[in-house]
Design a protein around this motif. Structure first.
Motif, short mmCIF file in Angstrom:
data_model
loop_
_atom_site.label_atom_id
_atom_site.label_comp_id
_atom_site.label_asym_id
_atom_site.label_seq_id
_atom_site.Cartn_x
_atom_site.Cartn_y
_atom_site.Cartn_z
N GLU A 243 0.83 -1.21 0.00
CA GLU A 243 0.00 0.00 0.00
C GLU A 243 0.86 1.25 0.00
OE1 GLU A 243 -3.45 2.07 2.79
OE2 GLU A 243 -3.18 -0.11 2.83
N LYS A 244 1.88 1.26 0.85
CA LYS A 244 2.78 2.40 0.91
C LYS A 244 3.61 2.51 -0.37
CE LYS A 244 6.48 4.48 3.68
NZ LYS A 244 7.39 4.31 4.85
N ALA A 245 4.03 1.38 -0.90
CA ALA A 245 4.84 1.38 -2.13
C ALA A 245 4.05 1.94 -3.29
CB ALA A 245 5.32 -0.04 -2.44
N VAL A 246 2.81 1.55 -3.42
CA VAL A 246 1.97 2.04 -4.52
C VAL A 246 1.75 3.54 -4.41
CG1 VAL A 246 -0.37 2.00 -5.50
CG2 VAL A 246 0.81 -0.15 -4.98
N ALA A 247 1.39 4.01 -3.23
CA ALA A 247 1.15 5.45 -3.03
C ALA A 247 2.40 6.26 -3.37
CB ALA A 247 0.72 5.71 -1.60
N THR A 248 3.55 5.75 -2.95
CA THR A 248 4.81 6.45 -3.22
C THR A 248 5.15 6.39 -4.70
OG1 THR A 248 5.59 5.85 -1.01
CG2 THR A 248 7.24 6.61 -2.59
N ALA A 249 4.87 5.24 -5.32
CA ALA A 249 5.17 5.06 -6.75
C ALA A 249 4.38 6.04 -7.61
CB ALA A 249 4.88 3.63 -7.17
N VAL A 250 3.13 6.27 -7.26
CA VAL A 250 2.30 7.20 -8.04
C VAL A 250 2.92 8.59 -8.02
CG1 VAL A 250 0.06 8.35 -8.18
CG2 VAL A 250 0.18 5.90 -7.70
N THR A 251 3.32 9.05 -6.83
CA THR A 251 3.96 10.36 -6.74
C THR A 251 5.30 10.37 -7.46
OG1 THR A 251 2.91 10.72 -4.59
CG2 THR A 251 4.76 12.15 -5.14
N ALA A 252 6.08 9.32 -7.26
CA ALA A 252 7.42 9.25 -7.85
C ALA A 252 7.38 9.34 -9.37
CB ALA A 252 8.12 7.96 -7.42
N ARG A 253 6.37 8.77 -9.99
CA ARG A 253 6.30 8.78 -11.45
C ARG A 253 5.49 9.93 -12.01
NH1 ARG A 253 8.43 8.02 -16.42
NH2 ARG A 253 8.57 10.16 -15.67
N MET A 254 4.41 10.33 -11.32
CA MET A 254 3.45 11.23 -11.93
C MET A 254 3.56 12.70 -11.51
SD MET A 254 1.89 9.23 -13.98
CE MET A 254 1.84 7.46 -14.24
N GLN A 255 4.31 13.02 -10.45
CA GLN A 255 4.42 14.42 -10.07
C GLN A 255 5.10 15.22 -11.18
OE1 GLN A 255 6.81 15.19 -6.61
NE2 GLN A 255 8.47 13.84 -7.25
N ASN A 256 4.70 16.46 -11.30
CA ASN A 256 5.19 17.33 -12.39
C ASN A 256 4.93 16.70 -13.75
OD1 ASN A 256 6.34 19.87 -13.04
ND2 ASN A 256 8.33 18.93 -13.43
N THR A 257 3.83 15.92 -13.82
CA THR A 257 3.44 15.23 -15.06
C THR A 257 4.59 14.37 -15.60
OG1 THR A 257 2.07 17.18 -15.50
CG2 THR A 257 2.14 15.52 -17.20
N GLY A 258 5.35 13.80 -14.68
CA GLY A 258 6.43 12.89 -15.06
C GLY A 258 7.69 13.55 -15.57
N GLN A 259 7.74 14.88 -15.50
CA GLN A 259 8.87 15.62 -16.08
C GLN A 259 9.89 15.95 -14.99
OE1 GLN A 259 6.84 18.34 -19.45
NE2 GLN A 259 5.79 18.40 -17.49
N SER A 260 10.58 14.94 -14.53
CA SER A 260 11.57 15.11 -13.47
C SER A 260 12.69 14.11 -13.68
CB SER A 260 10.92 14.89 -12.10
OG SER A 260 11.90 14.87 -11.09
N CYS A 261 13.92 14.60 -13.53
CA CYS A 261 15.06 13.70 -13.71
C CYS A 261 15.10 12.64 -12.62
CB CYS A 261 16.37 14.50 -13.73
SG CYS A 261 16.64 15.51 -12.26
N ILE A 262 14.57 12.95 -11.43
CA ILE A 262 14.64 11.99 -10.33
C ILE A 262 13.37 11.16 -10.18
CG2 ILE A 262 16.36 13.22 -8.97
CD1 ILE A 262 14.09 14.44 -7.35
N ALA A 263 12.48 11.24 -11.15
CA ALA A 263 11.26 10.44 -11.09
C ALA A 263 11.58 8.95 -11.15
CB ALA A 263 10.33 10.81 -12.26
N GLY A 264 10.74 8.14 -10.51
CA GLY A 264 10.81 6.70 -10.71
C GLY A 264 10.36 6.41 -12.14
N LYS A 265 11.22 5.81 -12.93
CA LYS A 265 10.89 5.62 -14.35
C LYS A 265 10.84 4.16 -14.78
CE LYS A 265 12.52 10.14 -15.96
NZ LYS A 265 13.41 10.71 -14.95
N ARG A 266 11.41 3.28 -13.96
CA ARG A 266 11.35 1.84 -14.27
C ARG A 266 10.94 1.12 -12.98
NH1 ARG A 266 16.85 0.16 -15.52
NH2 ARG A 266 17.42 1.85 -14.11
N PHE A 267 9.79 0.47 -13.00
CA PHE A 267 9.24 -0.14 -11.80
C PHE A 267 9.51 -1.64 -11.82
CE2 PHE A 267 7.30 3.90 -12.32
CZ PHE A 267 7.15 4.38 -11.04
N LEU A 268 10.35 -2.08 -10.91
CA LEU A 268 10.78 -3.46 -10.82
C LEU A 268 10.10 -4.08 -9.61
CD1 LEU A 268 14.60 -2.81 -11.39
CD2 LEU A 268 12.78 -2.97 -13.10
N VAL A 269 9.24 -5.06 -9.83
CA VAL A 269 8.38 -5.59 -8.77
C VAL A 269 8.55 -7.10 -8.67
CG1 VAL A 269 6.02 -5.72 -7.90
CG2 VAL A 269 6.73 -3.73 -9.25
#
Length: 450
Positions: A243-269
């Motif tokens: 639950e925590k991982a998913v909530a964090t993943a959404v922010t990590a990838r989608m904040q600033n509409t995904g336009q961030s160098c430090i965004a999570g870009k490859r999700f390994l599960v």
């Protein structure tokens, strides 16, 4: 002459004329002259101006955020948060700069030995559009506090934001030349680096731009700092709090509409929690509101320009042609690109091997921790990695395995004021923020007395 268009509705915003080389050089000459007095001012005096700047930032916070939203489409709440982070940065260095820049006594066989930190001169900043205030402030504030003066070539599509920044420094009472905005094209950057009194250059941007600036700085034997792209892995181990991982993943990838160098870009599960993660991630992403970035309820705005949205579209389409599957999203409308989740990913696909600067999340299952590390390191970039696990002590023993500038455990990769920020490999070199950041553009002077 160039014009700026609102990425939300493609309406005309403003038009500007680039400086001629002579105009740009005349601005740099002002900074050169100002350096002679600013560099010898007491630290306490410099910090008084920073205190004024905090006031002007706070006073104009909403207007600054609106300018950012108009020019590059950042959702308004996120734009306000960006300005607030600039304020926090100023406050952080006001509190910590006296210690960071204080003379350090070193025990040697001499009667006295110490190290001082002295400014270099005029420092050039070449800045990007995705965080038009934050990227500038995290370069400029520590450099200025250290006694340097700065000149900034900002991204053309946020020229209004660039002008507003210089106005903030003027309103805060800084001497003319401490901060100067250079309205120049990328082709003119070399002219500025060639100036003998420009002593260093900091660039945040693309790999191509970074290589060009670093080459020119090297030709002149000048200090350079590069903060380039990233393709951060976001690793979810089998014992993770999903639950925590998913909530964090959404922010990590989608904040600033995904336009961030430090965004999570490859999700390994991990394969044992893969289906659960994908289902919950899909549900959360579908709930994100897309639309007018001036609407406070909107989380996903347009990308900053139509050509950038087309580039994301091409990366997704090519990956689909290679066998990837789109779970949701995958549609472009002018500068808008819908939040997208993809599966059936291979390491040769653009959405894995390239930096995707938009709201696209490829999700890849793995069997073992070793496989996850190998997938994470299978990138030309090395900015940061996120690992979600309950076995924190176990991961702490394996930090050396990750070829990254940062490892964040149970949290998204972010730029924290108190932590050095930067990457390895093609993500660049040098460090911003914290004590490291204020010492990037200083002369570390050794003094030895027998």
């Amino acid at each position: 002459m160039f014009s700026i268009t609102n990425p939300f509705n493609q309406t005309f915003l403003s038009e500007y004329q680039y400086f001629t080389d002579n105009q740009a050089i005349s601005y740099c000459e002002i900074s050169k002259k100002t350096f002679t007095t600013w560099s010898v001012a007491t630290l306490a005096n410099r910090l008084k101006f920073i205190k004024n700047l905090i006031y002007t930032l706070s006073k104009h916070k909403d207007d600054l955020a609106k300018q950012c939203t108009l020019e590059m489409g950042k959702p308004i709440k996120q734009a306000v948060a960006e300005v607030e982070k600039c304020i926090s940065l100023c406050e952080y260095y006001m509190d910590n700069a006296p210690d960071f820049l204080s003379r350090k006594t070193i025990k040697t066989d001499g009667a006295e030995s110490f190290v001082t930190y002295e400014p270099l001169g005029v420092i050039l900043g070449v800045m990007p559009w995705n965080f038009p205030y934050w990227q500038v402030f995290r370069f400029a504030i520590p450099s200025i506090i250290a006694g340097n003066t700065v000149v900034v070539k900002h991204a053309s599509n946020v020229a209004g934001c660039a002008i507003r920044i210089e106005e903030l420094f003027t309103e805060a009472g800084f001497p003319d030349g401490v901060y100067k905005n250079l309205l120049i094209s990328g082709k003119q950057v070399n002219t500025i680096i060639d100036l003998p009194y420009v002593k260093g250059v900091s660039l945040t941007g693309s790999e191509k731009a970074g290589a060009a600036v670093a080459a020119k700085a090297g030709e002149n034997i000048k200090k350079s700092l590069l903060e380039l792209g990233g393709s951060n892995a976001f690793i979810v181990l089998k014992d993770a709090d999903i639950e925590k991982a998913v909530a964090t993943a959404v922010t990590a990838r989608m904040q600033n509409t995904g336009q961030s160098c430090i965004a999570g870009k490859r999700f390994l599960v991990h394969k044992s929690v893969y289906d659960t993660f994908v289902d919950r991630f899909k549900t959360e992403v579908q709930d994100l509101k897309l639309g007018n970035p001036m609407d406070e309820d909107v989380y996903i705005g347009p990308l900053a320009r139509i050509d950038l949205a087309k580039e994301v579209e091409e990366q997704v389409v090519k990956s689909v042609e290679m066998g990837a599957k789109i779970i949701i999203g995958g549609k472009r409308d002018n500068a808008f690109y819908t939040p997208t989740i993809m599966t059936n990913i291979t390491t040769e696909m653009p959405v894995f091997k390239e930096e995707v600067f938009g709201p696209v999340a490829p999700i890849i299952p793995f069997d073992t921790f070793e496989e996850a590390v190998a997938l994470s390191n299978n990138s030309e970039f090395g900015l940061g990695v996120t690992v979600f696990t309950e076995d924190i002590e176990g991961i702490k023993q394996k930090l050396h395995l990750f070829e990254e500038g940062a490892v964040f455990i149970n949290a998204l990769v972010k730029s924290d004021l108190a932590l050095p920020f930067g990457g390895v490999k093609k993500s660049g070199y040098g460090r911003e923020l914290a004590e490291n950041g204020i010492k990037e553009f200083v002369n570390v002077k050794t003094v030895y007395i027998k």
